[in-house]
Design an enzyme around this catalytic site. Structure first.
Site, short mmCIF file in Angstrom:
data_model
loop_
_atom_site.label_atom_id
_atom_site.label_comp_id
_atom_site.label_asym_id
_atom_site.label_seq_id
_atom_site.Cartn_x
_atom_site.Cartn_y
_atom_site.Cartn_z
CG ASP A 193 -2.07 -0.98 1.10
OD1 ASP A 193 -2.57 -1.17 -0.02
OD2 ASP A 193 -2.45 -1.57 2.12
CE1 TYR A 247 -7.85 -4.20 8.43
CE2 TYR A 247 -7.79 -5.23 6.28
CZ TYR A 247 -7.90 -5.34 7.65
OH TYR A 247 -8.08 -6.55 8.22
CG HIS A 255 -5.63 -10.26 5.64
ND1 HIS A 255 -6.93 -10.60 5.97
CD2 HIS A 255 -5.34 -9.17 6.36
CE1 HIS A 255 -7.40 -9.74 6.85
NE2 HIS A 255 -6.44 -8.85 7.11
CG ASP A 303 21.77 10.03 13.05
OD1 ASP A 303 21.96 8.85 12.71
OD2 ASP A 303 21.70 10.97 12.24
CG HIS A 310 -6.60 -10.01 10.45
ND1 HIS A 310 -7.10 -8.79 10.09
CD2 HIS A 310 -7.51 -10.54 11.30
CE1 HIS A 310 -8.27 -8.61 10.68
NE2 HIS A 310 -8.54 -9.66 11.40
CU LIG Z 1 -6.51 -7.56 8.62
#
Ligand SMILES: [Cu+2]
Ligand SMILES: *[C@@H]1O[C@H](CO)[C@@H](O)[C@H](O)[C@H]1NC(C)=O
Ligand SMILES: *[C@@H]1O[C@H](CO)[C@@H](O)[C@H](O)[C@H]1NC(C)=O
Ligand SMILES: *[C@@H]1O[C@H](CO)[C@@H](O)[C@H](O)[C@H]1NC(C)=O
Ligand SMILES: *[C@@H]1O[C@H](CO)[C@@H](O)[C@H](O)[C@H]1NC(C)=O
Length: 648
Positions: free
Chosen positions: A310, A398, A454, A465, A616
């Site tokens: 994504d 989502y 998924h 740093d 999931h």
């Molecule tokens: Cu999910």
């Protein structure tokens, strides 16, 4: 008259942009600069090109040294030039442009010929959907199913890469039937494969295979309940919050908040004030979400390609939603707007893209009750008060809530919340006992509705740093030791800490989980008064790495997910874990490829990469809308301060 007005406008524009550039060298491009960039490109040698579309635009950042010297003494450093980087496509050619905004010149134009494509534009995706919804064979399929086009919503999905030697820019379109629900994902129209070619802007493949049942609309909707947020907020004025453009000061912290179309929220030049040293000490040069990978675990025709990157394919910034006061952020939140660049190179305002608020976490920062002092009970403690910087990306179905939480103890907690709607497919099954196949690739979450299994992997770029550029990465494993007979101890065993300085990139690929280990970035050139190396430790969440086989195509594109942790030698251009051209990538750019050089990482400027993962397996409570699932990791000072910084 006309000329003088134009001239006047020109000077006003120039003046405004100069004023704004004086803030922080990593400030995102402002609307004036975006407009200047577009005009410079339009006047350049590229003016003859037709149908030029902007796929990615960002600040072409100055070098780290220049940024740091500028911040140290802005008055004595010559002004840094503001440059824009633009990825544009014209007639199928990908141009990588660098535009110098002060010289008003396109200073570089490179044609990219490698694998993969830049992020998709919102405009082309919208066109793909609109044209599909007018495509006669699709209308026929709807008629056959007795569905009315006025109730159809379609979604463009990236198509991944499955071994093709060449492939065009394109998306797969999947459609849903609303009729009675605004939860469009709840009623997928299955059995139709639509490939849309983004070069010719036409449906290039259309197959209608079967007529599957459509899940019911009843019970699929969701609406906000009216919950009154508490109007009372504790008095936390001891940590004054100052927001000056993109520079934030709060308590002992000082940092910069940036925003671009790809990463969304970016935290830069974060330093913490040390009371003893009486100065700000460097902690994080920059941190942001670098890539996401969401592969679905259904290998069948309508689902196998759903392996989304994504951040690279579309962008967390491009998906940034305007935050809703009192729902997404509390009443005391301050907001920062963001700017995106559309396909035509025009600036687009995202109001309230980022919120910043002090959180009374209701947790205890530290406490102790002492009863050992005769005649007294001594109680001490402090409540935990933190500062949260938040954005929310709504990527199709989502929603990702992305938090950076700063603590006065020096800790930074990076949190992710997953919510939104599951991706579902229609099935003839209404109860699990009727399922005859071994595998339906997911969970029956409602009659006729399977939510497919998924993963979500979110990889973070963390350029720590610690007190300077030169750091080392130390892995401390806890090893069981046998008690030596000569020790005269009744104990048989204990554990001790074994420190290992990771010398090269290959040593720093770590898969979590088997042995307890502490992972620390230290500054090998600086010690505390008592002699420990100053450092920051990564406290990870639950381990999760990719379970796909090495020869699977999505795995080839994302082989960096074989390990949760990587450390690389700093390179300004290495920021995107899965490669820059993520759409249909072949896996020939990104973490796994850069580290094949196996560069030295000891006492060098180095970058930490951490992947937070969720496997999931959907459940019924994820339907019709998923209650937020959270995970986080912490960057925690470790011998960085001489003592707990909350104590005087
Ligand atoms: Cu999910
Ligand atoms: C430019 O876009 C227009 C409209 O979408 C199209 O008709 C034309 O063929 C395109 N030109 C080129 C050279 O791709
Ligand atoms: C489809 O829906 C539209 C809008 O509600 C309506 O006007 C039209 O008559 C419907 N078509 C059919 C074939 O039912
Ligand atoms: C919409 O759903 C109702 C039942 O909920 C049904 O009676 C109606 O025919 C549907 N309309 C269309 C256009 O599919
Ligand atoms: C809150 O802070 C303000 C400003 O410091 C102070 O005037 C006020 O008394 C405080 N209120 C409470 C309830 O502590």
């Amino acid at each position: 008259m006309k000329i003088s007005i134009t001239l006047l406008l020109f000077f006003v524009t120039l003046k405004c942009s100069l004023i704004q550039t004086l803030q922080h060298p990593l400030d995102p491009l402002n609307p004036l600069e975006i407009n200047e960039m577009r005009k410079i490109i339009q006047k350049s040698h590229l003016k003859t090109l037709s149908n030029l579309t902007y796929h990615f635009v960002d600040l072409d950042e100055p070098n780290k040294n220049d940024v740091l010297s500028y911040l140290l003494s802005p008055k004595n450093t010559k002004p840094l030039t503001r440059r824009a980087k633009a990825i544009v496509i014209s007639q199928g050619k990908i141009h990588e442009l660098i535009v110098d905004l002060s010289k008003q010149l396109v200073i570089s134009d490179h044609i990219y010929n490698g694998h993969g494509y830049p992020s998709l534009t919102f405009e082309e995706l919208l066109q793909a959907v609109l044209l599909t919804q007018k495509y006669p064979p699709f209308l026929n399929s709807l008629t056959k199913r007795n569905l009315n086009i006025s109730q159809v919503s379609c979604l463009p999905l990236t198509k991944g890469w499955y071994g093709e030697s060449t492939s065009k820019r394109g998306v797969k379109i999947t459609c849903f039937y609303r009729n009675g629900t605004s939860n469009i994902y709840a009623r997928p129209i299955n059995g139709i494969t639509i490939l849309f070619d983004l070069e010719s802007m036409k449906v290039s493949k259309y197959i209608d295979r079967f007529k599957a049942p459509l899940p019911k609309s009843e019970g699929t909707d969701f609406h906000s309940r009216s919950i009154k947020p508490s109007p009372i907020f504790p008095n936390t004025t001891n940590n004054k919050l100052i927001i000056k453009n993109n520079i934030i000061k709060w308590g002992n912290w000082k940092f910069h908040v940036g925003f671009n179309s790809r990463a969304g929220l970016i935290i830069s030049t974060a330093s913490i004030f040390d009371k003893k040293e009486k100065k700000y000490r460097r902690v994080l040069y920059r941190g942001h979400a670098s890539e996401t990978f969401v592969p679905y675990m259904d290998p069948t025709e309508d689902w196998y390609y759903r392996t989304f990157m994504d951040v690279g394919e579309f962008g967390f910034g491009k998906s940034a939603d305007s935050l809703q006061p009192l729902v997404d952020c509390p009443g005391n939140a301050k907001y920062i707007d963001g700017y995106l660049i559309d396909a035509f190179g025009m600036p687009n305002l995202v109001p309230r893209a980022i919120c910043i608020f002090e959180r009374f976490s209701a947790d205890v920062a530290w406490r102790h009750t002492e009863i050992g002092v005769p005649g007294k009970v001594i109680r001490n403690g402090e409540p935990e008060i933190t500062l949260v910087v938040r954005m929310i990306a709504t990527v199709g179905n989502y929603d990702y809530i992305l938090d950076w939480e700063f603590r006065q103890t020096g800790s930074i907690t990076v949190g992710v919340g997953l919510t939104g709607v599951l991706e579902m497919k229609a099935t003839s099954y209404t109860t699990t006992d009727k399922i005859i196949e071994d595998n339906v690739y997911g969970t029956l979450v409602s009659p006729n509705t399977i939510a497919v299994n998924h993963d979500h992997f979110l990889t973070y770029y963390l350029d720590l740093d610690i007190d300077g550029d030169r750091n080392s990465f130390i892995k401390s494993t806890l090893q069981t030791e046998k008690v030596n007979g000569c020790d005269h101890s009744p104990r048989k065993s204990y554990w001790k800490v074994k420190n290992q300085v990771l010398k090269r990139e290959a040593d720093a690929r770590i898969r979590l989980g088997s042995k307890p280990a502490e992972l620390m970035f230290v500054n090998p050139n600086k010690k505390t008064d008592v002699g420990n190396l100053v450092g920051y430790r990564l406290i990870t969440g639950q381990p999760a790495y990719s379970l796909l086989l090495d020869d699977d195509y999505p795995e080839k594109r994302t082989s960096y997910l074989k390990y949760e942790i990587w450390a690389t030698s700093y390179d300004k251009y290495e920021r995107w874990a899965g490669g820059f051209y993520a759409d249909q990538s072949h896996g020939d750019d990104g973490l796994a490829v850069w580290t094949q050089r196996n560069r030295r990482i000891e006492n060098e400027d180095i970058v930490l990469w951490y992947t937070m993962g969720f496997h999931h397996v959907p459940c019924q409570e994820d339907f019709p809308i998923m209650a937020t699932l959270r995970s986080s990791f912490e960057l925690r000072p470790t011998n960085f301060f001489d003592r707990n910084p909350l104590t005087p």
